[in-house]
Design a protein around this motif. Structure first.
Motif, PDB file in Angstrom:
ATOM      1  N   UNK A  70      36.242 -22.088  -4.576  1.00  0.00           N
ATOM      2  CA  UNK A  70      35.688 -23.439  -4.645  1.00  0.00           C
ATOM      3  C   UNK A  70      35.545 -23.958  -6.063  1.00  0.00           C
ATOM      4  N   UNK A  71      34.962 -23.173  -6.960  1.00  0.00           N
ATOM      5  CA  UNK A  71      34.615 -23.684  -8.283  1.00  0.00           C
ATOM      6  C   UNK A  71      35.777 -24.347  -9.004  1.00  0.00           C
ATOM      7  N   UNK A  72      36.946 -23.742  -8.974  1.00  0.00           N
ATOM      8  CA  UNK A  72      38.069 -24.255  -9.739  1.00  0.00           C
ATOM      9  C   UNK A  72      39.024 -25.102  -8.892  1.00  0.00           C
ATOM     10  N   UNK A  73      39.019 -24.886  -7.587  1.00  0.00           N
ATOM     11  CA  UNK A  73      39.937 -25.618  -6.711  1.00  0.00           C
ATOM     12  C   UNK A  73      39.324 -26.896  -6.159  1.00  0.00           C
ATOM     13  N   UNK A  74      38.000 -26.932  -6.045  1.00  0.00           N
ATOM     14  CA  UNK A  74      37.295 -28.100  -5.509  1.00  0.00           C
ATOM     15  C   UNK A  74      36.122 -28.431  -6.421  1.00  0.00           C
ATOM     16  N   UNK A  75      36.411 -28.910  -7.633  1.00  0.00           N
ATOM     17  CA  UNK A  75      35.336 -29.130  -8.599  1.00  0.00           C
ATOM     18  C   UNK A  75      34.280 -30.133  -8.145  1.00  0.00           C
ATOM     19  N   UNK A  76      34.672 -31.145  -7.382  1.00  0.00           N
ATOM     20  CA  UNK A  76      33.684 -32.116  -6.895  1.00  0.00           C
ATOM     21  C   UNK A  76      32.669 -31.444  -5.980  1.00  0.00           C
ATOM     22  N   UNK A  77      33.156 -30.534  -5.147  1.00  0.00           N
ATOM     23  CA  UNK A  77      32.262 -29.785  -4.255  1.00  0.00           C
ATOM     24  C   UNK A  77      31.331 -28.887  -5.060  1.00  0.00           C
ATOM     25  N   UNK A  78      31.863 -28.261  -6.102  1.00  0.00           N
ATOM     26  CA  UNK A  78      31.043 -27.403  -6.960  1.00  0.00           C
ATOM     27  C   UNK A  78      29.958 -28.220  -7.655  1.00  0.00           C
ATOM     28  N   UNK A  79      30.330 -29.403  -8.150  1.00  0.00           N
ATOM     29  CA  UNK A  79      29.339 -30.257  -8.816  1.00  0.00           C
ATOM     30  C   UNK A  79      28.269 -30.706  -7.835  1.00  0.00           C
ATOM     31  N   UNK A  80      28.644 -30.970  -6.598  1.00  0.00           N
ATOM     32  CA  UNK A  80      27.686 -31.460  -5.602  1.00  0.00           C
ATOM     33  C   UNK A  80      26.754 -30.370  -5.089  1.00  0.00           C
ATOM     34  N   UNK A  81      27.295 -29.165  -4.891  1.00  0.00           N
ATOM     35  CA  UNK A  81      26.487 -28.113  -4.268  1.00  0.00           C
ATOM     36  C   UNK A  81      25.876 -27.123  -5.247  1.00  0.00           C
ATOM     37  N   UNK A  82      26.324 -27.109  -6.491  1.00  0.00           N
ATOM     38  CA  UNK A  82      25.798 -26.158  -7.464  1.00  0.00           C
ATOM     39  C   UNK A  82      26.505 -24.816  -7.382  1.00  0.00           C
ATOM     40  N   UNK A  83      25.982 -23.878  -8.142  1.00  0.00           N
ATOM     41  CA  UNK A  83      26.565 -22.542  -8.238  1.00  0.00           C
ATOM     42  C   UNK A  83      25.466 -21.537  -7.907  1.00  0.00           C
ATOM     43  N   UNK A  84      25.656 -20.755  -6.861  1.00  0.00           N
ATOM     44  CA  UNK A  84      24.678 -19.740  -6.496  1.00  0.00           C
ATOM     45  C   UNK A  84      25.240 -18.368  -6.832  1.00  0.00           C
TER      46      UNK A  84
END
Length: 127
Positions: free
Chosen positions: A49-63
């Motif tokens: 997710x982090x590198x392939x879907x950056x918008x999703x990473x920005x929206x959901x954060x990093x756990x």
């Protein structure tokens, strides 16, 4: 050098990184600092997710290991998270992803140098 030695000698021993892991892009933890347990879901989020879907990473954060960071940067060459006195740099290489957490009094820039230096080295040798 073993993968664990990279975590211990190149990241943790600098005093700038408090917790670290190296994950294979195809899955699995190659090495991690003692007690740094990333769940399978967290590992999948890092590699998928982090590198392939950056918008999703920005929206959901990093756990990571149950601790949620706010994602303040998500780009193909680096993902950065921060919450309070803690932060994280997640940097991909050719075959792996390096995760390096830091805590105050370490400055973000100092931690970033440590993680990116190892990432640059691994890329230079094909990893």
């Amino acid at each position: 050098m073993s993968w664990q030695a990279y975590v211990d000698d190149q990241l943790l021993s600098t005093g700038q990184i408090s917790k670290a892991a190296i994950l294979g892009k195809q899955g699995g933890i190659w090495a991690a600092s003692k007690g740094y347990n990333l769940s399978q879901g967290e590992q999948n989020a890092i590699t998928n997710t982090l590198f392939k879907k950056p918008d999703e990473a920005r929206a959901s954060g990093i756990t990571l290991a149950g601790f949620k960071f706010m994602c303040i940067k998500a780009e193909p060459e680096e993902v950065i998270g921060r919450k309070g006195e803690r932060g994280v740099f997640v940097v991909p290489t050719t075959q792996a992803v390096i995760v390096g957490e830091y805590e105050a009094p370490t400055q973000a820039g100092d931690a970033n140098v440590v993680v990116t230096k190892l990432a640059d080295y691994l890329k230079s040798v094909g990893y």
